[in-house]
Design a protein around this motif. Sequence first.
Motif, PDB file in Angstrom:
ATOM      1  N   LEU A  88       0.857  -1.169   0.000  1.00 27.03           N
ATOM      2  CA  LEU A  88       0.000   0.000   0.000  1.00 27.03           C
ATOM      3  C   LEU A  88       0.900   1.226   0.000  1.00 27.03           C
ATOM      4  N   SER A  89       0.494   2.243  -0.747  1.00 27.27           N
ATOM      5  CA  SER A  89       1.286   3.478  -0.793  1.00 27.27           C
ATOM      6  C   SER A  89       0.370   4.691  -0.743  1.00 27.27           C
ATOM      7  N   GLY A  90       0.915   5.780  -0.205  1.00 29.56           N
ATOM      8  CA  GLY A  90       0.212   7.054  -0.169  1.00 29.56           C
ATOM      9  C   GLY A  90       1.130   8.130  -0.711  1.00 29.56           C
ATOM     10  N   SER A  91       0.530   9.107  -1.394  1.00 33.55           N
ATOM     11  CA  SER A  91       1.350  10.047  -2.147  1.00 33.55           C
ATOM     12  C   SER A  91       0.830  11.477  -2.079  1.00 33.55           C
ATOM     13  N   CYS A  92       1.685  12.386  -2.524  1.00 35.23           N
ATOM     14  CA  CYS A  92       1.298  13.793  -2.676  1.00 35.23           C
ATOM     15  C   CYS A  92       0.225  13.961  -3.750  1.00 35.23           C
ATOM     16  N   ASP A  93       0.018  12.933  -4.569  1.00 34.75           N
ATOM     17  CA  ASP A  93      -1.050  12.997  -5.578  1.00 34.75           C
ATOM     18  C   ASP A  93      -2.431  12.751  -4.965  1.00 34.75           C
ATOM     19  N   ARG A  94      -2.483  12.596  -3.608  1.00 37.77           N
ATOM     20  CA  ARG A  94      -3.696  12.430  -2.810  1.00 37.77           C
ATOM     21  C   ARG A  94      -4.256  11.012  -2.830  1.00 37.77           C
ATOM     22  N   HIS A  95      -3.634  10.114  -3.563  1.00 32.78           N
ATOM     23  CA  HIS A  95      -4.118   8.739  -3.672  1.00 32.78           C
ATOM     24  C   HIS A  95      -3.480   7.805  -2.651  1.00 32.78           C
ATOM     25  N   VAL A  96      -4.282   6.862  -2.202  1.00 34.54           N
ATOM     26  CA  VAL A  96      -3.810   5.679  -1.502  1.00 34.54           C
ATOM     27  C   VAL A  96      -3.968   4.555  -2.511  1.00 34.54           C
ATOM     28  N   MET A  97      -2.877   3.849  -2.807  1.00 37.44           N
ATOM     29  CA  MET A  97      -2.919   2.825  -3.848  1.00 37.44           C
ATOM     30  C   MET A  97      -2.543   1.463  -3.297  1.00 37.44           C
TER      31      MET A  97
END
Length: 151
Positions: A88-97
């Motif tokens: 699982l990843s979270g980013s400055c693009d606002r997504h949790v993937m």
Amino acid sequence: RVLSGSFDKDLRIWDLVSGKTLQVLKGHELPINALSADWKTGRALTGSTDKTLRLWDLATCQCIQTVEGHTGPVWGVSLDSEKMHHALSGSCDRHVMLWDLRGSVCVKAMLQHSRPVTALEVDWATWQAMSCSVDRSIILWDLEMGEPITK
């Protein structure tokens, strides 16, 4: 031993007793912002300002997989150390993937935050996760459904 990832783009394995670097693992093009590791399985996952996740083999000190899909720096990562198939990843693009690492495929792209995601915590046994954001929210996720449980 302990791991660190930093602004110098390197993942380092340290000896806690001597305080010396044992290995330097190179691969990211920009700073490492997030790290998840499991010494039992010998794997580590890093997230970087270069918008990628990298899976590392700690025994060989090699990057064994690069995962691309975020459009902004990655600030949170978690590796399912039990089965080694998901991350699982979270980013400055606002997504949790949610990623299936067997094919570097994003299986869920969850967008509920209005500002960058800065941290994650996952309970892989229940497939639930929490994400924190600059928008001052914490979201509890059902990863199987890819939906928030609470916000």
